[in-house]
Enzyme design. Structure first.
Site, PDB file in Angstrom:
ATOM      1  N   CYS A  15       0.869  -1.177   0.000  1.00 44.96           N
ATOM      2  CA  CYS A  15       0.000   0.000   0.000  1.00 44.96           C
ATOM      3  C   CYS A  15       0.900   1.219   0.000  1.00 44.96           C
ATOM      4  O   CYS A  15       1.541   1.522   1.009  1.00 44.96           O
ATOM      5  CB  CYS A  15      -0.935   0.003   1.217  1.00 44.96           C
ATOM      6  SG  CYS A  15      -1.961   1.494   1.334  1.00 44.96           S
ATOM      7  N   HIS A  29      -2.823  -4.886 -10.510  1.00 44.48           N
ATOM      8  CA  HIS A  29      -3.580  -3.737 -11.017  1.00 44.48           C
ATOM      9  C   HIS A  29      -4.029  -3.967 -12.450  1.00 44.48           C
ATOM     10  O   HIS A  29      -3.288  -4.521 -13.267  1.00 44.48           O
ATOM     11  CB  HIS A  29      -2.739  -2.463 -10.967  1.00 44.48           C
ATOM     12  CG  HIS A  29      -2.491  -1.977  -9.572  1.00 44.48           C
ATOM     13  ND1 HIS A  29      -3.373  -1.188  -8.894  1.00 44.48           N
ATOM     14  CD2 HIS A  29      -1.456  -2.211  -8.731  1.00 44.48           C
ATOM     15  CE1 HIS A  29      -2.894  -0.934  -7.683  1.00 44.48           C
ATOM     16  NE2 HIS A  29      -1.733  -1.552  -7.560  1.00 44.48           N
ATOM     17  N   GLU A  89     -10.679  -0.550  -5.259  1.00 41.56           N
ATOM     18  CA  GLU A  89      -9.716  -1.457  -4.650  1.00 41.56           C
ATOM     19  C   GLU A  89     -10.381  -2.738  -4.146  1.00 41.56           C
ATOM     20  O   GLU A  89     -11.472  -2.695  -3.580  1.00 41.56           O
ATOM     21  CB  GLU A  89      -9.003  -0.775  -3.478  1.00 41.56           C
ATOM     22  CG  GLU A  89      -8.130   0.398  -3.874  1.00 41.56           C
ATOM     23  CD  GLU A  89      -7.206   0.821  -2.759  1.00 41.56           C
ATOM     24  OE1 GLU A  89      -6.503  -0.062  -2.213  1.00 41.56           O
ATOM     25  OE2 GLU A  89      -7.188   2.011  -2.418  1.00 41.56           O
ATOM     26  N   CYS A 140      -5.082   5.768  -4.152  1.00 41.54           N
ATOM     27  CA  CYS A 140      -4.419   4.468  -4.079  1.00 41.54           C
ATOM     28  C   CYS A 140      -2.998   4.665  -4.582  1.00 41.54           C
ATOM     29  O   CYS A 140      -2.795   5.012  -5.756  1.00 41.54           O
ATOM     30  CB  CYS A 140      -5.151   3.429  -4.922  1.00 41.54           C
ATOM     31  SG  CYS A 140      -4.332   1.814  -5.005  1.00 41.54           S
ATOM     32  N   GLY A 142      -1.888   2.139  -7.065  1.00 39.72           N
ATOM     33  CA  GLY A 142      -2.738   2.381  -8.221  1.00 39.72           C
ATOM     34  C   GLY A 142      -2.280   3.577  -9.027  1.00 39.72           C
ATOM     35  O   GLY A 142      -2.316   3.577 -10.267  1.00 39.72           O
TER      36      GLY A 142
END
Length: 305
Positions: free
Chosen positions: A84, A178, A227, A236, A239
């Site tokens: 993250c 992703h 997510e 994100c 992301g």
């Protein structure tokens, strides 16, 4: 009455933080005993019965000899995930603010390797985000039988969806998996329908984070992300990295890229030296919580007739 200096027995000290609106409950498991189960993670993340968060972050002593700390991430649904980026920045600020370390940069151990994090003089935090993979198996993603095309250096996959239009996306892993779609306008993108349809598609064995990328100019983009385990979030980090890399590989963007999310702006630099993300990390409040006092919402099936 209990105060911050006099917590109830068994309570956990925590900080509520966010990185560009992607919000976290951060727990120090270095100086206090914490055993976090998926059920407790769900209860902490609940926005009505708990503290409320997209993810729960736990700071632990490292197992890797080159790391300063280990940090783990649990989604709001209780599932543990690999990485993250926004959480990594909050982790670095948390460690400094809690007096756990003055080192700068820091080395953090996650389940897929080591991260290097730097607290900048500007107040932002920069993260060397680790390895990027474009191999479908690294997500994992099953492309067998799917049509594809090339745009620049990127492979664009075509995925039929039940009851919805076929979508085109690029697939890549930055520890987290992703899928990135190009859209004309993120404000009107069908995030609420296409997001869950792609995220939970059976071709993604561990599900996938679905990004909707709007290219503004060569160095600016807008992004929304649905997510896995959390739904649409205000930002994100991985992301944003995936979106910037996809745009660069498709020939639409040039590094560095400023990625505007609903919660703030992240700067992504990607070149032969690696992948680096910079952005804010903010502490909202701190406190104590008794994990055993948390309740879960009642489900009607639990109520006796």
């Amino acid at each position: 009455m209990h105060t911050l200096s006099s917590p109830p027995p068994g309570a956990w000290r925590f900080a509520k933080m966010h990185g560009a609106g992607n919000d976290f409950v951060v727990l120090d498991a270095v100086s206090q005993p914490i055993e976090l189960t998926p059920e407790l993670a769900r209860r902490l993340a609940d926005r009505h019965f708990g503290i409320g968060a997209d993810q729960i972050l736990i700071v632990e002593n490292p197992m890797h000899p080159e790391a300063d700390f280990r940090y783990r991430i649990f989604n709001a649904d209780g599932g543990e995930v690999e990485h993250c980026g926004n959480g990594a920045r909050c982790f670095a600020r948390f460690v400094r603010e809690q007096g756990l370390s003055r080192r700068n940069p820091l080395r953090a151990e996650i389940c897929t390797g080591l991260l290097t994090l730097t607290l900048e003089d500007s107040g932002e935090v920069s993260v060397d985000m680790g390895q990027v993979s474009f191999e479908p198996g690294s997500l994992p993603f099953d492309p067998d039988g799917l049509a594809s095309r090339r745009q620049g250096d990127a492979t664009i996959w075509q995925l039929p969806l039940d009851g919805l239009p076929t979508v085109e996306f690029a697939a890549l892993a930055i520890s987290n998996p992703h899928a990135v779609l190009i859209v004309d306008d993120v404000a009107t993108a069908p995030v609420g329908t296409l997001g869950p349809a792609i995220t939970h598609h059976p071709r993604f064995a561990n599900e996938v984070n679905t990004g909707f990328l709007q290219v503004v100019d060569r160095h600016n983009a807008r992004l929304r992300v649905y997510e896995r385990g959390a739904g649409e979030t205000l930002a994100c980090g991985t992301g944003a990295c995936a979106a910037a890399i996809t745009g660069i590989r498709m020939g639409l963007l040039d590094s560095p890229v400023k990625v505007q999310t609903r919660g703030g702006c992240l700067t992504i630099a990607w070149n032969e030296t690696g992948l680096r993300m910079s952005g804010p990390a903010t502490t909202v409040f701190q406190g104590w919580i008794d994990p055993h006092a948390l309740v879960r919402p009642t489900e009607f099936k639990d109520i006796a007739a």
